[in-house]
Design an enzyme around this catalytic site. Sequence first.
Site, short mmCIF file in Angstrom:
data_model
loop_
_atom_site.label_atom_id
_atom_site.label_comp_id
_atom_site.label_asym_id
_atom_site.label_seq_id
_atom_site.Cartn_x
_atom_site.Cartn_y
_atom_site.Cartn_z
N SER A 186 26.60 -2.58 15.36
CA SER A 186 27.53 -1.56 14.92
C SER A 186 28.74 -2.20 14.21
O SER A 186 29.12 -1.81 13.10
CB SER A 186 27.99 -0.75 16.15
OG SER A 186 29.09 0.05 15.86
N LYS A 214 29.24 -2.61 9.70
CA LYS A 214 30.38 -2.03 8.96
C LYS A 214 31.15 -3.11 8.21
O LYS A 214 31.58 -2.90 7.09
CB LYS A 214 31.28 -1.27 9.93
CG LYS A 214 30.66 0.06 10.36
CD LYS A 214 31.49 0.77 11.40
CE LYS A 214 31.34 0.13 12.74
NZ LYS A 214 31.81 0.89 13.89
N ASP A 269 25.33 4.10 11.51
CA ASP A 269 26.23 3.80 12.64
C ASP A 269 27.04 5.02 13.04
O ASP A 269 27.28 5.25 14.23
CB ASP A 269 27.18 2.65 12.28
CG ASP A 269 28.09 2.32 13.47
OD1 ASP A 269 27.56 1.87 14.50
OD2 ASP A 269 29.30 2.57 13.38
N HIS A 301 37.97 -8.15 12.58
CA HIS A 301 37.68 -6.98 13.41
C HIS A 301 38.19 -7.27 14.82
O HIS A 301 37.93 -8.34 15.37
CB HIS A 301 36.17 -6.70 13.47
CG HIS A 301 35.85 -5.57 14.40
ND1 HIS A 301 35.87 -4.26 13.99
CD2 HIS A 301 35.56 -5.55 15.72
CE1 HIS A 301 35.58 -3.48 15.02
NE2 HIS A 301 35.40 -4.24 16.08
N1 URA Z 1 33.27 -0.64 18.13
C1 URA Z 1 32.32 -0.37 17.20
O1 URA Z 1 32.60 -0.29 16.02
N2 URA Z 1 31.06 -0.22 17.62
C2 URA Z 1 30.70 -0.32 18.91
O2 URA Z 1 29.54 -0.18 19.22
C3 URA Z 1 31.70 -0.58 19.87
C4 URA Z 1 32.98 -0.74 19.45
#
Ligand code: URA
Length: 426
Positions: free
Chosen positions: A183, A187, A161, A82
């Site tokens: 968050s 994911k 989220d 990520h």
């Molecule tokens: N990216 C995300 O997926 N969530 C956040 O809270 C900030 C950046």
Amino acid sequence: MISPVYVIERKRDGHPLTEDEINYLVAGYAQGDIPDYQMSAWAMAVFLKGMNSQEIAALTQAMIASGDRLKPVGDQPRVDKHSTGGLGDKVSLILAPLLACADVHVPMISGRGLGITGGTLDKLEAIPGYRTNLDEAAIEHQLREIGCVITGASDRIVPADKKLYALRDVTATVPSIALITASILSKKMAESLTGLILDVKFGSGAFMQSEAEARTLAASLVSTGAKLGLPTSALLTDMTQPLGRMVGNANEVHESCDTLKGGGPADVRELTIELCARLLVDVKKSYNLDEARKSLIQLLDSGHAYERFEQMVLAQGGRLDAVPNLATMNEQFAASSGYLQSMDGQRIGHSVIALGGGRKFVGQAIDPVVGLEMLVRVGDKVERGQPVVRIFSSKSSDREAAVAWLDDAFCIGEMPPTTVPLFQPL
Ligand code: URA
């Protein structure tokens, strides 16, 4: 007896919340039983008072539990990366097929551009026909056949989220370490991974402007991942200037293809190899970083990684040979001679948005053929009148707006500047 007001009050007064309180709030919000106004008050309380590591882990788990998790297929390690987002960040397009060649599965669920930073899905949609809405069965099938997928999140992946992020966006509660950690990790953990690496960027083109902020976020992500049983590592990476030469969509696909064929800009290649190598060591596919780097270089230079990318694109309906040519090109020139001291990432990002390569409002269609090609890097010696950036524009009015943003984006001075390393471990 738990109630929304009680949980908000506890956080407002700086008390740690219990797992039950967090579960109650997140599940209630995801199901529509708790309204936006109470969730906003709670998010602001979290923003102001923070959360300890146990609360962040509980929040992450509660968010995952609001939806489905992908089912693992086969015995391969399942890994992903990520990035907190930056200009010209096309690493995902290269990393997923490259890792699939190393016999690990990459079930990558990606997002669209956020603020000035580009989005992997927007870039891939510059490939005509490419589908970014695969369902869970299609993801599983493609992982079995090809080993990698890059798609968008369905409504069943962490619905809490989706709702909470949209709410944070309009209540000034995005920049909270606790909320960002939960968050991002929720994911990624919904992909049922066995290894995760975070590319946490800092600099003028990044979400986190300072190295200290990036380090704090990276540490929170790594420790929460570990607490929840997911081996997680992180690199802090340079976003004081765009990654690679291209910033846009179709042009970034072209640059990714060059890198997948063993060419491409040195920084894109080096960062992608480093992120992949660390993942391969973390999931015990390689004994050490040197061995991992060597095998990854071989997979790029032999054309294997590009072949895997072609297979992934084809499986998702894309036609790589139909990626459109870039729009009309104009150059912008250095206003003085000297050394390039810095670039203003915000201005560069806004210029791409002005061209139509990013969004001014939710749901805006992206123009895939516009963007920038950076011709200089921080530290380069430049002469007055030398071209510093190529601008690809579909409309002259957009080009004029982009030029206005770019006019002050390049700072030139007399002495060579100190430069930031491309990446550093946490
Ligand atoms: N990216 C995300 O997926 N969530 C956040 O809270 C900030 C950046």
